[in-house]
Write a protein that holds these residues in place. Sequence first.
Motif, short mmCIF file in Angstrom:
data_model
loop_
_atom_site.label_atom_id
_atom_site.label_comp_id
_atom_site.label_asym_id
_atom_site.label_seq_id
_atom_site.Cartn_x
_atom_site.Cartn_y
_atom_site.Cartn_z
N UNK A 116 1.86 -4.19 -9.60
CA UNK A 116 2.48 -3.19 -10.57
C UNK A 116 2.84 -2.01 -10.17
N UNK A 117 3.28 -1.44 -9.76
CA UNK A 117 3.10 0.22 -9.85
C UNK A 117 2.61 1.18 -10.77
N UNK A 118 2.02 2.03 -9.51
CA UNK A 118 1.45 3.12 -10.77
C UNK A 118 0.52 2.48 -10.83
N UNK A 119 0.17 3.41 -12.52
CA UNK A 119 -1.44 3.21 -13.52
C UNK A 119 -0.85 2.73 -14.83
N UNK A 130 1.01 -0.99 -0.34
CA UNK A 130 0.21 -0.24 0.07
C UNK A 130 0.72 1.17 0.16
N UNK A 131 2.07 0.91 -0.29
CA UNK A 131 3.04 1.99 0.44
C UNK A 131 3.86 3.09 -0.34
N UNK A 173 19.61 1.64 -4.00
CA UNK A 173 19.25 3.21 -4.26
C UNK A 173 18.65 3.31 -5.75
N UNK A 174 16.86 2.64 -5.33
CA UNK A 174 16.06 3.10 -6.87
C UNK A 174 14.85 3.19 -6.67
N UNK A 175 14.65 4.44 -7.51
CA UNK A 175 12.76 5.19 -7.30
C UNK A 175 12.40 3.94 -8.03
N UNK A 179 8.89 5.71 -4.73
CA UNK A 179 8.80 5.12 -3.77
C UNK A 179 9.89 5.16 -3.34
N UNK A 180 11.21 4.82 -2.91
CA UNK A 180 12.94 4.37 -3.22
C UNK A 180 12.58 2.77 -2.62
N UNK A 181 13.41 1.60 -2.81
CA UNK A 181 13.88 0.45 -2.75
C UNK A 181 14.03 0.15 -0.82
N UNK A 182 15.29 1.62 -0.59
CA UNK A 182 15.81 1.22 0.84
C UNK A 182 14.49 1.39 1.57
#
Length: 257
Positions: A117-120, A29-30, A88-90, A35-38
């Motif tokens: 899947x992230x986003x739209x 949900x976050x 460090x990957x957004x 969002x960064x993997x870290x």
Amino acid sequence: MIEILSPTDVLRAKDTGALVAGILQRLKSRCVVGTNLLEIDQWARAMITEAGAQSCYVDYEPSFGRGPFGHYICTSVNDAVLHGLPYDYPLADGDLLSLDLAVSLGGVVADSAISFIVGDVRPPESVALIDATERALRAGIAAAGPGVRIGDISHAIGSVLTAAGYSVNTEFGGHGVGSTMHQDPHVSNTGRPGRGYRLRPGLLLALEPWVMADTATLVTDADGWTLRSATGCRTAHSEHTIAITDDGADVLTLPAR
């Protein structure tokens, strides 16, 4: 080692499974574009610590990795499928993210993975990959029960994956869990029915179908951990921990409704 848990330990495993499922859903949900993997790793650490649980990954140092792993969760993006080391990957719109989490609570481990899947943006190939692994996981769970052979589960999983048009890599697959994260028996993602170890009540298994879109060959990142598709194609991974019971199998890592 194949570990058969007592009824009391199976009850503890249900608590661990509920914790793992809850953390994964909160993390999902976050996870938004940017969002960064870290950050995900930091959130996982806080949630595990808050629950009084222990990470199975921080000190994990198997022969195939460049250990210790040193992080709290596996974050695999797009062409990465297993053991994704957070870096460090957004996250970008349309990224396919797999989160794999194993923790110990009360001395018993549960292990689960989700892909989403992230986003739209929703690339059709990514949707198909996730769907195939989720269907294969359901088939493997449905095949499990007392007296069933490991090969019966492997065959059920592999039949779904191959019918969907994917090649199956057998280097990594499901496994037993219990007081530690990785135990025997190994559960390949394809196999012959009627073969292998006969399941008994009290056995915990982590079933984990994973596929790559156009290859069955893995390559290892320079980080010594992250496994990627050899062709750079997208990948997906789904996993649940189940407990073999007297009359079937209980899924311990289902999200709460």
